[in-house]
Design a protein around this motif. Structure first.
Motif, PDB file in Angstrom:
ATOM      1  N   LYS A  99      -2.568  -2.465  -5.979  1.00  0.00           N
ATOM      2  CA  LYS A  99      -3.988  -2.190  -5.180  1.00  0.00           C
ATOM      3  C   LYS A  99      -4.613  -3.396  -4.835  1.00  0.00           C
ATOM      4  O   LYS A  99      -5.027  -3.743  -3.707  1.00  0.00           O
ATOM      5  N   LEU A 100      -4.781  -4.377  -5.890  1.00  0.00           N
ATOM      6  CA  LEU A 100      -5.521  -5.690  -5.554  1.00  0.00           C
ATOM      7  C   LEU A 100      -4.889  -6.167  -4.351  1.00  0.00           C
ATOM      8  O   LEU A 100      -5.466  -7.007  -3.601  1.00  0.00           O
ATOM      9  N   HIS A 101      -3.409  -6.522  -4.455  1.00  0.00           N
ATOM     10  CA  HIS A 101      -2.531  -7.305  -3.325  1.00  0.00           C
ATOM     11  C   HIS A 101      -3.036  -6.514  -1.935  1.00  0.00           C
ATOM     12  O   HIS A 101      -3.125  -7.101  -0.942  1.00  0.00           O
ATOM     13  N   ARG A 102      -3.049  -5.190  -2.119  1.00  0.00           N
ATOM     14  CA  ARG A 102      -3.258  -4.467  -0.666  1.00  0.00           C
ATOM     15  C   ARG A 102      -4.866  -4.940  -0.390  1.00  0.00           C
ATOM     16  O   ARG A 102      -5.032  -5.057   1.135  1.00  0.00           O
ATOM     17  N   ALA A 103      -5.709  -4.879  -1.119  1.00  0.00           N
ATOM     18  CA  ALA A 103      -7.136  -4.989  -0.736  1.00  0.00           C
ATOM     19  C   ALA A 103      -7.447  -6.533  -0.409  1.00  0.00           C
ATOM     20  O   ALA A 103      -8.247  -6.782   0.442  1.00  0.00           O
ATOM     21  N   THR A 104      -6.666  -7.457  -0.821  1.00  0.00           N
ATOM     22  CA  THR A 104      -7.126  -8.986  -0.940  1.00  0.00           C
ATOM     23  C   THR A 104      -6.020  -9.660  -0.184  1.00  0.00           C
ATOM     24  O   THR A 104      -6.457 -10.642   0.447  1.00  0.00           O
ATOM     25  N   ARG A 105      -4.905  -9.177   0.015  1.00  0.00           N
ATOM     26  CA  ARG A 105      -3.699  -9.764   0.681  1.00  0.00           C
ATOM     27  C   ARG A 105      -3.482 -11.035   0.242  1.00  0.00           C
ATOM     28  O   ARG A 105      -3.450 -11.921   1.173  1.00  0.00           O
ATOM     29  N   LYS A 106      -3.580 -11.607  -0.900  1.00  0.00           N
ATOM     30  CA  LYS A 106      -3.454 -12.793  -1.606  1.00  0.00           C
ATOM     31  C   LYS A 106      -1.811 -12.869  -1.494  1.00  0.00           C
ATOM     32  O   LYS A 106      -1.052 -11.751  -1.636  1.00  0.00           O
ATOM     33  N   THR A 107      -1.417 -14.205  -1.477  1.00  0.00           N
ATOM     34  CA  THR A 107      -0.030 -14.366  -1.673  1.00  0.00           C
ATOM     35  C   THR A 107       0.241 -14.194  -3.156  1.00  0.00           C
ATOM     36  O   THR A 107      -0.528 -14.839  -3.866  1.00  0.00           O
ATOM     37  N   ILE A 108       1.254 -13.437  -3.512  1.00  0.00           N
ATOM     38  CA  ILE A 108       1.565 -13.320  -4.840  1.00  0.00           C
ATOM     39  C   ILE A 108       2.986 -13.761  -5.208  1.00  0.00           C
ATOM     40  O   ILE A 108       3.901 -13.217  -4.624  1.00  0.00           O
ATOM     41  N   LEU A 109       3.136 -14.577  -6.163  1.00  0.00           N
ATOM     42  CA  LEU A 109       4.581 -14.831  -6.808  1.00  0.00           C
ATOM     43  C   LEU A 109       4.277 -14.388  -7.955  1.00  0.00           C
ATOM     44  O   LEU A 109       3.577 -14.952  -9.080  1.00  0.00           O
ATOM     45  N   PHE A 110       5.600 -13.728  -8.559  1.00  0.00           N
ATOM     46  CA  PHE A 110       5.245 -12.788  -9.725  1.00  0.00           C
ATOM     47  C   PHE A 110       6.726 -13.207 -10.524  1.00  0.00           C
ATOM     48  O   PHE A 110       7.594 -12.466  -9.817  1.00  0.00           O
ATOM     49  N   VAL A 111       6.547 -13.709 -11.552  1.00  0.00           N
ATOM     50  CA  VAL A 111       7.786 -13.917 -12.532  1.00  0.00           C
ATOM     51  C   VAL A 111       7.981 -12.697 -13.377  1.00  0.00           C
ATOM     52  O   VAL A 111       7.253 -12.331 -14.057  1.00  0.00           O
ATOM     53  N   THR A 112       9.189 -12.186 -13.269  1.00  0.00           N
ATOM     54  CA  THR A 112       9.659 -11.016 -14.297  1.00  0.00           C
ATOM     55  C   THR A 112      10.972 -11.071 -14.671  1.00  0.00           C
ATOM     56  O   THR A 112      11.814 -11.739 -13.875  1.00  0.00           O
ATOM     57  N   HIS A 113      11.283 -10.362 -15.917  1.00  0.00           N
ATOM     58  CA  HIS A 113      12.896  -9.971 -16.040  1.00  0.00           C
ATOM     59  C   HIS A 113      12.750  -8.576 -16.042  1.00  0.00           C
ATOM     60  O   HIS A 113      13.735  -8.011 -16.737  1.00  0.00           O
ATOM     61  N   SER A 114      12.006  -7.724 -15.508  1.00  0.00           N
ATOM     62  CA  SER A 114      12.331  -6.412 -15.306  1.00  0.00           C
ATOM     63  C   SER A 114      12.458  -5.998 -13.901  1.00  0.00           C
ATOM     64  O   SER A 114      11.732  -6.360 -12.938  1.00  0.00           O
ATOM     65  N   VAL A 115      13.694  -5.406 -13.618  1.00  0.00           N
ATOM     66  CA  VAL A 115      14.162  -5.212 -12.377  1.00  0.00           C
ATOM     67  C   VAL A 115      13.322  -3.964 -11.674  1.00  0.00           C
ATOM     68  O   VAL A 115      12.816  -4.102 -10.683  1.00  0.00           O
ATOM     69  N   ASP A 116      12.768  -3.122 -12.433  1.00  0.00           N
ATOM     70  CA  ASP A 116      12.034  -1.894 -12.138  1.00  0.00           C
ATOM     71  C   ASP A 116      10.530  -2.471 -11.851  1.00  0.00           C
ATOM     72  O   ASP A 116      10.091  -2.047 -10.685  1.00  0.00           O
ATOM     73  N   GLU A 117      10.103  -3.338 -12.408  1.00  0.00           N
ATOM     74  CA  GLU A 117       8.851  -3.943 -11.955  1.00  0.00           C
ATOM     75  C   GLU A 117       8.693  -4.663 -10.902  1.00  0.00           C
ATOM     76  O   GLU A 117       7.852  -4.497  -9.888  1.00  0.00           O
ATOM     77  N   ALA A 118       9.989  -5.462 -10.675  1.00  0.00           N
ATOM     78  CA  ALA A 118      10.139  -6.176  -9.325  1.00  0.00           C
ATOM     79  C   ALA A 118      10.021  -5.131  -8.057  1.00  0.00           C
ATOM     80  O   ALA A 118       9.453  -5.433  -7.025  1.00  0.00           O
ATOM     81  N   ILE A 119      10.876  -4.198  -8.193  1.00  0.00           N
ATOM     82  CA  ILE A 119      11.262  -3.281  -7.346  1.00  0.00           C
ATOM     83  C   ILE A 119       9.842  -2.483  -6.828  1.00  0.00           C
ATOM     84  O   ILE A 119       9.710  -2.077  -5.833  1.00  0.00           O
ATOM     85  N   ARG A 120       9.143  -2.035  -8.058  1.00  0.00           N
ATOM     86  CA  ARG A 120       7.945  -1.298  -7.806  1.00  0.00           C
ATOM     87  C   ARG A 120       6.882  -2.227  -6.900  1.00  0.00           C
ATOM     88  O   ARG A 120       6.378  -1.612  -6.054  1.00  0.00           O
TER      89      ARG A 120
END
Lengths: 267, 273
Positions: free
Chosen positions: B186-207
Motif C-alpha cells: 500500500k505504501l509503495h502504491r501511495a508514495t511510489r518510492k523506489t524499494i529494494l527488498f532483500v528476502t529469502h522468502s519466495v512467496d514474499e518476493a512474488i507477492r
C-alpha cells in the motif's frame, strides 16, 4: 492490527505495588529487631555490650532532637557528595573517551584493573601524607574509591554500544558528533549508572572507615568516639543512623537509575 | 546518457566485493553484479544465505564500499550513507531510549527540521503505518511487528528517494508478516518510492515485487531476473509456473551446499514439480 503491549502502567496500581513490597520488606526487619531485643532481654548478651533497640532507638531520636547529629551528618555528606561528584565528573567523560578509542582502551584497561585492585583504605596514608589530616584527605579517599568502578563501567558501556545502532544512525543522517551524543552516550547510560551505584556504595564504606581514622567529625567519627567514651547506647544509635543513610543512598540511586534509564531490562 | 528520463534511479555496475577471512584467505561475497533499478520500481533480492544480497544492499546504502565496480543513484556515485537512501534493518535498530515519536523524529533532527514541524510530520508518518496513537509509547512496549512499522515510519521520515529493506519481516510471525507485506504494498502504491527488498522468502518476493532478482552463492552473483505485474499475480497458472521456475533455480544453488545447511533458509513450500 494492534499486537499486544505490555508494561507501561505507571498509575496508582504501580505505586500500590511498590508500597506493598516496601511493607513486606519491613516484616523481616521487624523480626531482626525483635531477635536483637530478645537476646539482650533474655540475658544471653550483656546490655552493656549490646544496647537493645528499645534503648538505642530513643537515642536516635535524642540525637535528632538535640540537633547534635546534624553537624556530623553534614560533615559526612559533604565529604561523600563532593568526592563522589568529582569521581563522576572525571570518571564518566574519561571513561567514554577511553571506551570510544579502541587502542586507548586496550592500553589502559590493565592499568585501571591494577589500580582498582588496591584496597582504597591502603591509600589513606598516602593521601594523608600529601594532604594532611582533614577534609581534603577524606575527599581524596572517597574519589579514589568511587572513580574505579565508575571508570571501568563507563569504558565497558562505551565499548559495548551496539554497532547496529551506530550503523542505523549513519543511514539516518547522523555525523560523528551526533552519533556520540545521541547514540553512544544513551546506549552506554545503563552501564554507567551501574558504575555510579557501585562507586557510591564503595565511597560510603570507605568514607566511614576513613572518618574513624583521621577525622574529628562525621558519622564514622562519632561511632568510634562513642565507643572510646563508653557511650554505648549512643554508639548503637549512630550505627542505626548510618544504616538508614546507606539504605536511603541505595534507594535514591536506584530511583535515579529508573528515572534516567526507563528502557533498561526491557530491550 | 543522453536522456535524463531514461537514467535509472539506482545503478549497480560490475560490483565485486571480497572480504579477508580469519584464516588469511579471502571470500568473494559478490562477483561482477550489474543491475539497474528504475524510479518507482519495487525490486526484491532473493537468494540463500551467503549469496551476498545483504552485502549488495549495504553497498547501495553506502555502509560498505565495493572492492571493484561502482554504484550510483541518479547518476551520482554513492560513497557514504545518506538519508536519501533510507534503510530498514531486520533487527529494527530502533533507539530504546527514545519514544516512538522520538525515533521517527531522529532523522528530521539530523536534518535540522524545526520542532513543531517534526512533531507534525512524525504524526503523519506514524499514521501511514497505523501507529498514530502510539507515539508516546516506549519502543519496548510494542510488539515486534509494531516495532518494524516504527522503523518503516522512521525510514520514511528521511524523505528518501530509495527505501532499502534488509529482510525486514523475517522475524515476524506468519500473520504479522502478511499484514506488514500488505502495508508495504500500500505504501509503495501511495508514495511510489523506489524499494529494494532483500528476502529469502519466495512467496514474499512474488507477492510484492515488480522484479525479482534471484541470486546464487559462491561467489554471490545474479542468476536470473523475473518481471511480474498485478495481472500476472491474478493468474494462478502463471504464478505456479513462476514459483516453480524460481524454485528450480534456487534448488540448484542450494543443493551443492547440502540439504540441511542452506535448505532451511528458503521459506515457504516448494512446489512438488
Amino acid at each position: 492490527m494492534g499486537g499486544s503491549t505490555q508494561g507501561g502502567s505507571q498509575g496508582p496500581s504501580r505505586t500500590m505495588a511498590r508500597l506493598r513490597s516496601f511493607g513486606i520488606a519491613l516484616v523481616p526487619i521487624g523480626g531482626l529487631f525483635l531477635v536483637w531485643e530478645l537476646i539482650v532481654g533474655m540475658g544471653w548478651v550483656k546490655a552493656e555490650l549490646l544496647t537493645p533497640p528499645s534503648i538505642a532507638i530513643p537515642e536516635v531520636w535524642r540525637y535528632f532532637a538535640s540537633g547534635e547529629i546534624f553537624s556530623h551528618l553534614g560533615a559526612s555528606l559533604r565529604r561523600g557528595a563532593l568526592g563522589f561528584a568529582i569521581a563522576a565528573v572525571v570518571g564518566v567523560p574519561v571513561g567514554l573517551f577511553i571506551g570510544s578509542v579502541r587502542w586507548v582502551s586496550l592500553g589502559l584497561s590493565p592499568v585501571i584493573e591494577f589500580l582498582r585492585q588496591l584496597p582504597p583504605l591502603a591509600m589513606l596514608p598516602v593521601f594523608m601524607l600529601f594532604l594532611g589530616l582533614g577534609f581534603q584527605a577524606q575527599v581524596a579517599i572517597v574519589i579514589w574509591a568511587a572513580i574505579w568502578p565508575i571508570l571501568l563501567n563507563t569504558v565497558t558501556g562505551a565499548l559495548g554500544v551496539d554497532e547496529r545502532l551506530k550503523k542505523a544512525a549513519r543511514t539516518l543522517g547522523a555525523g560523528r558528533r551526533e552519533i556520540f551524543l545521541q547514540v553512544a552516550l544513551p546506549a552506554a547510560l545503563p552501564t554507567i549508572m551501574t558504575g555510579m551505584r557501585l562507586g557510591a556504595s564503595y565511597a560510603f564504606l570507605v568514607l566511614v572507615a576513613a572518618e574513624m581514622v583521621g577525622a574529628d567529625s562525621g558519622i564514622g567519627f562519632i561511632i568510634l568516639n562513642n565507643q572510646y567514651t563508653f557511650k554505648i547506647p549512643q554508639m548503637y544509635a549512630a550505627i542505626l543512623i548510618l544504616a538508614c543513610l546507606g539504605i536511603a543512598l541505595n534507594y535514591g540511586l536506584l530511583w535515579l537509575e529508573r528515572l534516567l534509564t526507563p528502557w533498561r531490562g526491557n530491550t | 546518457m543522453s536522456a535524463v528520463t531514461s537514467m535509472p534511479r539506482l545503478s549497480v555496475e560490475r560490483v565485486s566485493k571480497t572480504f579477508p577471512t580469519a584464516t588469511g584467505g579471502s571470500f568473494q561475497a559478490l562477483n561482477e553484479v550489474a543491475l539497474d533499478i528504475a524510479a518507482e520500481e519495487f525490486v526484491s533480492l532473493l537468494g540463500p544465505s551467503g549469496c551476498g544480497k545483504s552485502t549488495l544492499l549495504e553497498i547501495i546504502a553506502g555502509l560498505q564500499t565495493p572492492s571493484s565496480g561502482r554504484v550510483s543513484m541518479d547518476g551520482e556515485q554513492i560513497l557514504r550513507p545518506g538519508p536519501e537512501r533510507a534503510v530498514v534493518f531486520q533487527h529494527f535498530a530502533l533507539f530504546p531510549w527514545r519514544t516512538v515519536t522520538g525515533n521517527v523524529e531522529f532523522p528530521m533532527e539530523m536534518a535540522r527540521v524545526a520542532k513543531t514541524e517534526r512533531r507534525r510530520r512524525a504524526r503523519e508518518y506514524l499514521s501511514m503505518v497505523g501507529l498514530e496513537d502510539f507515539g508516546d509509547r516506549h519502543v519496548w512496549q510494542l510488539s515486534g511487528g509494531m516495532q518494524q512499522r516504527v522503523a518503516l515510519a522512521r525510514a520514511m521520515a528521511c524523505t528518501p528517494k530509495v527505501l532499502l529493506m534488509d529482510e525486514p519481516f523475517s522475524g515476524a510471525d506468519a500473520i504479522t508478516r502478511e499484514l506488514l507485506q500488505a502495508q508495504l504494498t500500500k505504501l509503495h502504491r501511495a508514495t511510489r518510492k523506489t524499494i529494494l527488498f532483500v528476502t529469502h522468502s519466495v512467496d514474499e518476493a512474488i507477492r510484492m515485487s515488480d522484479r525479482i532478482v534471484v541470486m546464487g552463492t559462491r561467489p554471490g552473483r545474479i542468476v536470473s531476473i523475473f518481471s511480474l505485474d498485478d495481472a500476472t499475480r491474478e493468474h494462478a497458472d502463471k504464478m505456479a509456473e513462476l514459483r516453480a521456475a524460481i524454485w528450480n533455480l534456487l534448488r540448484k544453488e542450494i543443493l551443492p551446499l547440502g540439504e540441511g545447511e542452506a535448505g532451511n533458509e528458503i521459506r515457504g513450500e516448494a512446489p512438488s514439480t
